[in-house]
Design a protein around this motif. Structure first.
Motif, PDB file in Angstrom:
ATOM      1  N   VAL A  62       0.818  -1.211   0.000  1.00 37.23           N
ATOM      2  CA  VAL A  62       0.000   0.000   0.000  1.00 37.23           C
ATOM      3  C   VAL A  62       0.861   1.275   0.000  1.00 37.23           C
ATOM      4  O   VAL A  62       0.466   2.292  -0.560  1.00 37.23           O
ATOM      5  CB  VAL A  62      -1.006  -0.007   1.171  1.00 37.23           C
ATOM      6  N   PHE A  63       2.046   1.242   0.563  1.00 37.27           N
ATOM      7  CA  PHE A  63       2.895   2.431   0.611  1.00 37.27           C
ATOM      8  C   PHE A  63       3.968   2.427  -0.467  1.00 37.27           C
ATOM      9  O   PHE A  63       4.818   3.309  -0.498  1.00 37.27           O
ATOM     10  CB  PHE A  63       3.549   2.563   1.992  1.00 37.27           C
ATOM     11  N   ARG A  64       3.943   1.463  -1.362  1.00 37.43           N
ATOM     12  CA  ARG A  64       4.943   1.409  -2.426  1.00 37.43           C
ATOM     13  C   ARG A  64       4.552   2.239  -3.637  1.00 37.43           C
ATOM     14  O   ARG A  64       5.408   2.677  -4.390  1.00 37.43           O
ATOM     15  CB  ARG A  64       5.184  -0.037  -2.867  1.00 37.43           C
ATOM     16  N   LEU A  65       3.275   2.432  -3.852  1.00 37.94           N
ATOM     17  CA  LEU A  65       2.808   3.195  -5.010  1.00 37.94           C
ATOM     18  C   LEU A  65       2.520   4.640  -4.611  1.00 37.94           C
ATOM     19  O   LEU A  65       1.904   4.904  -3.589  1.00 37.94           O
ATOM     20  CB  LEU A  65       1.528   2.574  -5.580  1.00 37.94           C
TER      21      LEU A  65
END
Length: 91
Positions: A62-65
């Motif tokens: 969820v925090f990679r994009l």
């Protein structure tokens, strides 16, 4: 009156109307924001953290994009005008 009541009354008297365009959330010193909101943690931070916990905890990456910058900027302007903001239940 107790100290707690005095602090609450002070905060109530110092609050700005929701439609006041000078009520900014971004580019405001954290100390000033928490004092204005009479909270230890800004409402927006609590709201976003709760949303992630309730809706995205099982989502991998969820925090990679990155989000779309224009949408982020638009949302920041919206919030800085004191408007209400609601994230969708599911992304």
């Amino acid at each position: 009156m107790t100290t707690h009541t005095n602090v609450w009354l002070f905060c109530w008297q110092q609050r700005a109307p929701q439609d006041d365009p000078k009520v900014k959330v971004f580019h405001v010193p954290l100390e000033k924001l928490v004092q204005r909101e009479c909270r230890r943690v800004p409402r927006l931070v609590v709201y976003c953290c709760n949303w992630v916990i309730n809706n995205m905890l099982e989502t991998q990456g969820v925090f990679r994009l990155s989000a779309i910058k224009s949408e982020i900027d638009e949302t920041k302007v919206y919030l800085d005008k004191g408007k209400q903001f609601t994230l969708p239940e599911k992304w």
